[in-house]
Motif scaffolding. Structure first.
Motif, PDB file in Angstrom:
ATOM      1  N   LEU A 223      46.349  62.014-111.020  1.00  0.00           N
ATOM      2  CA  LEU A 223      45.752  62.962-111.951  1.00  0.00           C
ATOM      3  C   LEU A 223      44.275  63.181-111.622  1.00  0.00           C
ATOM      4  CD1 LEU A 223      45.932  64.739-114.463  1.00  0.00           C
ATOM      5  CD2 LEU A 223      45.454  62.705-115.832  1.00  0.00           C
ATOM      6  N   ILE A 224      43.564  62.108-111.356  1.00  0.00           N
ATOM      7  CA  ILE A 224      42.145  62.219-110.999  1.00  0.00           C
ATOM      8  C   ILE A 224      41.979  63.012-109.709  1.00  0.00           C
ATOM      9  CG2 ILE A 224      40.123  60.895-110.227  1.00  0.00           C
ATOM     10  CD1 ILE A 224      41.047  58.707-112.254  1.00  0.00           C
ATOM     11  N   ASP A 225      42.816  62.715-108.709  1.00  0.00           N
ATOM     12  CA  ASP A 225      42.753  63.448-107.440  1.00  0.00           C
ATOM     13  C   ASP A 225      43.015  64.930-107.649  1.00  0.00           C
ATOM     14  OD1 ASP A 225      42.252  61.063-106.160  1.00  0.00           O
ATOM     15  OD2 ASP A 225      44.274  60.849-105.322  1.00  0.00           O
ATOM     16  N   ARG A 226      44.020  65.235-108.465  1.00  0.00           N
ATOM     17  CA  ARG A 226      44.376  66.633-108.714  1.00  0.00           C
ATOM     18  C   ARG A 226      43.235  67.371-109.422  1.00  0.00           C
ATOM     19  NH1 ARG A 226      50.040  67.159-110.677  1.00  0.00           N
ATOM     20  NH2 ARG A 226      50.435  67.188-108.462  1.00  0.00           N
ATOM     21  N   LEU A 227      42.613  66.722-110.405  1.00  0.00           N
ATOM     22  CA  LEU A 227      41.496  67.343-111.120  1.00  0.00           C
ATOM     23  C   LEU A 227      40.322  67.597-110.179  1.00  0.00           C
ATOM     24  CD1 LEU A 227      41.570  65.315-114.469  1.00  0.00           C
ATOM     25  CD2 LEU A 227      42.147  67.728-114.154  1.00  0.00           C
TER      26      LEU A 227
ATOM     27  N   LEU B 127      40.457  67.962-106.895  1.00  0.00           N
ATOM     28  CA  LEU B 127      40.846  69.013-105.960  1.00  0.00           C
ATOM     29  C   LEU B 127      40.790  70.386-106.624  1.00  0.00           C
ATOM     30  CD1 LEU B 127      41.775  69.562-103.104  1.00  0.00           C
ATOM     31  CD2 LEU B 127      44.119  69.172-103.864  1.00  0.00           C
ATOM     32  N   ASN B 128      41.275  70.479-107.854  1.00  0.00           N
ATOM     33  CA  ASN B 128      41.224  71.759-108.573  1.00  0.00           C
ATOM     34  C   ASN B 128      39.783  72.234-108.738  1.00  0.00           C
ATOM     35  OD1 ASN B 128      43.975  72.028-108.827  1.00  0.00           O
ATOM     36  ND2 ASN B 128      44.063  71.170-110.876  1.00  0.00           N
ATOM     37  N   LYS B 129      38.879  71.313-109.044  1.00  0.00           N
ATOM     38  CA  LYS B 129      37.458  71.659-109.196  1.00  0.00           C
ATOM     39  C   LYS B 129      36.886  72.163-107.870  1.00  0.00           C
ATOM     40  CE  LYS B 129      33.159  71.322-110.885  1.00  0.00           C
ATOM     41  NZ  LYS B 129      32.500  72.594-110.700  1.00  0.00           N
ATOM     42  N   LEU B 130      37.203  71.460-106.786  1.00  0.00           N
ATOM     43  CA  LEU B 130      36.706  71.874-105.475  1.00  0.00           C
ATOM     44  C   LEU B 130      37.213  73.265-105.099  1.00  0.00           C
ATOM     45  CD1 LEU B 130      37.087  68.550-103.464  1.00  0.00           C
ATOM     46  CD2 LEU B 130      34.946  69.672-104.063  1.00  0.00           C
ATOM     47  N   ILE B 131      38.486  73.511-105.345  1.00  0.00           N
ATOM     48  CA  ILE B 131      39.071  74.815-105.007  1.00  0.00           C
ATOM     49  C   ILE B 131      38.482  75.912-105.881  1.00  0.00           C
ATOM     50  CG2 ILE B 131      41.212  76.162-105.050  1.00  0.00           C
ATOM     51  CD1 ILE B 131      42.643  73.584-104.110  1.00  0.00           C
ATOM     52  N   LYS B 132      38.290  75.611-107.155  1.00  0.00           N
ATOM     53  CA  LYS B 132      37.723  76.593-108.085  1.00  0.00           C
ATOM     54  C   LYS B 132      36.315  77.017-107.651  1.00  0.00           C
ATOM     55  CE  LYS B 132      36.254  76.997-112.842  1.00  0.00           C
ATOM     56  NZ  LYS B 132      35.641  76.178-113.854  1.00  0.00           N
TER      57      LYS B 132
END
Length: 117
Positions: free
Chosen positions: A55-59, A61-66
């Motif tokens: 979950l932490i990794d996904r959050l 990664l989502n922030k980086l992509i955003k």
């Protein structure tokens, strides 16, 4: 329990702790949910840690992509989420496959550097 605490001149909490202390110690390797495949308590803890890390990794990664510029975000989404080849991405973005390769490498390096900060 109140009468016992008065008689022994201790608090109710101390009585409760004393009563809990006689419980049998449970092993972390003890099987639980025997009818569901016999998981141990330790395996249950490890699964929860793994899920938390995912979950932490996904959050992250989502922030980086955003935070990427629109073209870069589209490139990463097409390559890693839509599993398009560099040639397919090049066609969609109207650039060459070599440009996709260079951009992808640069984008990923920048994302890695932001994570390691």
């Amino acid at each position: 329990m109140g009468e016992l605490a008065k008689k022994l001149e201790v608090t109710k909490e101390e009585i409760a702790m004393a009563m809990d202390s006689k419980r049998q110690v449970e092993s972390i390797d003890q099987e639980i949910y025997q009818e569901e495949g016999g998981e141990s308590k330790l395996s249950k803890i490890n699964v929860q840690k793994d899920e938390t890390n995912l979950l932490i990794d996904r959050l992250c990664l989502n922030k980086l992509i955003k935070d990427l510029e629109e073209r870069d975000r589209k490139l990463i989404l097409l390559r890693y989420y839509k599993e398009k080849t560099q040639t397919e991405v090049a066609r969609i973005l109207g650039i060459t496959q070599v440009q996709v390769s260079r951009l992808e490498k640069k984008i990923l390096q920048n994302m890695r550097s932001k994570i390691s900060v």
